[in-house]
Design a protein around this motif. Structure first.
Motif, PDB file in Angstrom:
ATOM      1  N   VAL A 143      24.584  76.529  74.161  1.00  0.00           N
ATOM      2  CA  VAL A 143      25.616  75.649  73.595  1.00  0.00           C
ATOM      3  C   VAL A 143      26.914  76.450  73.535  1.00  0.00           C
ATOM      4  O   VAL A 143      26.896  77.673  73.571  1.00  0.00           O
ATOM      5  CB  VAL A 143      25.243  75.124  72.178  1.00  0.00           C
ATOM      6  CG1 VAL A 143      24.009  74.252  72.225  1.00  0.00           C
ATOM      7  CG2 VAL A 143      25.061  76.266  71.208  1.00  0.00           C
ATOM      8  N   GLN A 144      28.026  75.740  73.421  1.00  0.00           N
ATOM      9  CA  GLN A 144      29.321  76.417  73.413  1.00  0.00           C
ATOM     10  C   GLN A 144      29.805  76.781  72.011  1.00  0.00           C
ATOM     11  O   GLN A 144      30.479  77.788  71.841  1.00  0.00           O
ATOM     12  CB  GLN A 144      30.371  75.539  74.102  1.00  0.00           C
ATOM     13  CG  GLN A 144      30.047  75.236  75.553  1.00  0.00           C
ATOM     14  CD  GLN A 144      29.901  76.496  76.397  1.00  0.00           C
ATOM     15  OE1 GLN A 144      30.755  77.365  76.355  1.00  0.00           O
ATOM     16  NE2 GLN A 144      28.815  76.593  77.135  1.00  0.00           N
ATOM     17  N   THR A 145      29.460  75.946  71.022  1.00  0.00           N
ATOM     18  CA  THR A 145      29.984  76.154  69.671  1.00  0.00           C
ATOM     19  C   THR A 145      28.872  76.007  68.637  1.00  0.00           C
ATOM     20  O   THR A 145      27.814  75.425  68.914  1.00  0.00           O
ATOM     21  CB  THR A 145      31.075  75.121  69.341  1.00  0.00           C
ATOM     22  OG1 THR A 145      30.476  73.823  69.295  1.00  0.00           O
ATOM     23  CG2 THR A 145      32.204  75.148  70.345  1.00  0.00           C
ATOM     24  N   GLY A 146      29.155  76.492  67.443  1.00  0.00           N
ATOM     25  CA  GLY A 146      28.217  76.316  66.340  1.00  0.00           C
ATOM     26  C   GLY A 146      28.046  74.857  65.980  1.00  0.00           C
ATOM     27  O   GLY A 146      26.957  74.412  65.623  1.00  0.00           O
ATOM     28  N   GLY A 147      29.118  74.094  66.095  1.00  0.00           N
ATOM     29  CA  GLY A 147      29.046  72.660  65.811  1.00  0.00           C
ATOM     30  C   GLY A 147      28.119  71.943  66.776  1.00  0.00           C
ATOM     31  O   GLY A 147      27.318  71.094  66.382  1.00  0.00           O
ATOM     32  N   GLU A 148      28.210  72.304  68.047  1.00  0.00           N
ATOM     33  CA  GLU A 148      27.330  71.711  69.053  1.00  0.00           C
ATOM     34  C   GLU A 148      25.873  72.099  68.764  1.00  0.00           C
ATOM     35  O   GLU A 148      24.967  71.277  68.871  1.00  0.00           O
ATOM     36  CB  GLU A 148      27.729  72.186  70.448  1.00  0.00           C
ATOM     37  CG  GLU A 148      26.907  71.568  71.550  1.00  0.00           C
ATOM     38  CD  GLU A 148      27.281  72.075  72.937  1.00  0.00           C
ATOM     39  OE1 GLU A 148      26.546  71.743  73.878  1.00  0.00           O
ATOM     40  OE2 GLU A 148      28.295  72.801  73.090  1.00  0.00           O
TER      41      GLU A 148
ATOM     42  N   GLN B 251      22.792  80.449  65.686  1.00  0.00           N
ATOM     43  CA  GLN B 251      23.396  81.626  66.316  1.00  0.00           C
ATOM     44  C   GLN B 251      22.676  81.997  67.604  1.00  0.00           C
ATOM     45  O   GLN B 251      23.295  82.430  68.578  1.00  0.00           O
ATOM     46  CB  GLN B 251      23.395  82.810  65.354  1.00  0.00           C
ATOM     47  CG  GLN B 251      24.399  82.673  64.241  1.00  0.00           C
ATOM     48  CD  GLN B 251      24.434  83.911  63.346  1.00  0.00           C
ATOM     49  OE1 GLN B 251      23.856  84.933  63.670  1.00  0.00           O
ATOM     50  NE2 GLN B 251      25.099  83.797  62.219  1.00  0.00           N
TER      51      GLN B 251
ATOM     52  N   LYS C  32      23.846  79.831  70.451  1.00  0.00           N
ATOM     53  CA  LYS C  32      25.169  80.271  70.907  1.00  0.00           C
ATOM     54  C   LYS C  32      25.072  81.581  71.683  1.00  0.00           C
ATOM     55  O   LYS C  32      25.697  81.741  72.721  1.00  0.00           O
ATOM     56  CB  LYS C  32      26.129  80.439  69.727  1.00  0.00           C
ATOM     57  CG  LYS C  32      26.590  79.134  69.142  1.00  0.00           C
ATOM     58  CD  LYS C  32      27.721  79.256  68.138  1.00  0.00           C
ATOM     59  CE  LYS C  32      27.830  80.561  67.420  1.00  0.00           C
ATOM     60  NZ  LYS C  32      28.831  80.580  66.354  1.00  0.00           N
TER      61      LYS C  32
ATOM     62  N   GLN D 246      24.548  72.782  65.834  1.00  0.00           N
ATOM     63  CA  GLN D 246      24.080  72.009  64.679  1.00  0.00           C
ATOM     64  C   GLN D 246      23.685  70.594  65.087  1.00  0.00           C
ATOM     65  O   GLN D 246      22.683  70.062  64.613  1.00  0.00           O
ATOM     66  CB  GLN D 246      25.163  71.958  63.612  1.00  0.00           C
ATOM     67  CG  GLN D 246      25.349  73.276  62.908  1.00  0.00           C
ATOM     68  CD  GLN D 246      26.355  73.193  61.777  1.00  0.00           C
ATOM     69  OE1 GLN D 246      26.590  72.124  61.220  1.00  0.00           O
ATOM     70  NE2 GLN D 246      26.942  74.316  61.430  1.00  0.00           N
TER      71      GLN D 246
ATOM     72  N   ASN E 243      24.074  81.242  75.200  1.00  0.00           N
ATOM     73  CA  ASN E 243      24.976  80.358  75.955  1.00  0.00           C
ATOM     74  C   ASN E 243      24.361  79.012  76.320  1.00  0.00           C
ATOM     75  O   ASN E 243      24.741  78.404  77.317  1.00  0.00           O
ATOM     76  CB  ASN E 243      25.497  81.057  77.218  1.00  0.00           C
ATOM     77  CG  ASN E 243      26.374  82.230  76.889  1.00  0.00           C
ATOM     78  OD1 ASN E 243      27.215  82.153  76.004  1.00  0.00           O
ATOM     79  ND2 ASN E 243      26.159  83.336  77.576  1.00  0.00           N
TER      80      ASN E 243
END
Length: 68
Positions: A23-28, A15, A18, A30, A21
């Motif tokens: 990374v763009q997404t939680g998946g990125e 979190q 994210k 991880q 900023n």
């Protein structure tokens, strides 16, 4: 250096990445954590649910985040 003001006791590492900023997404988030691209207080840490607290420093892609 990015200063992140913590609301509450801790924020999960994913979190935080994210929220700042980096990374763009939680998946990125991880993916970069699991690949060992993130440092927690100077050491590579691959724990996705790492609880980041005040005074901790996170490093990723030549950026440092100081949690205050």
């Amino acid at each position: 250096m990015i200063e992140f003001k913590l609301e509450g006791e801790f924020i999960p590492l994913i979190q935080l990445l994210k929220a700042t900023n980096l990374v763009q997404t939680g998946g990125e988030a991880q993916i970069v954590v699991s690949e060992g691209l993130v440092k927690y207080n100077g050491n590579v840490d691959t724990r996705k649910r790492l609880k980041v607290k005040r005074g901790d420093i996170i490093e990723f892609e030549d950026q440092k985040i100081l949690v205050i």
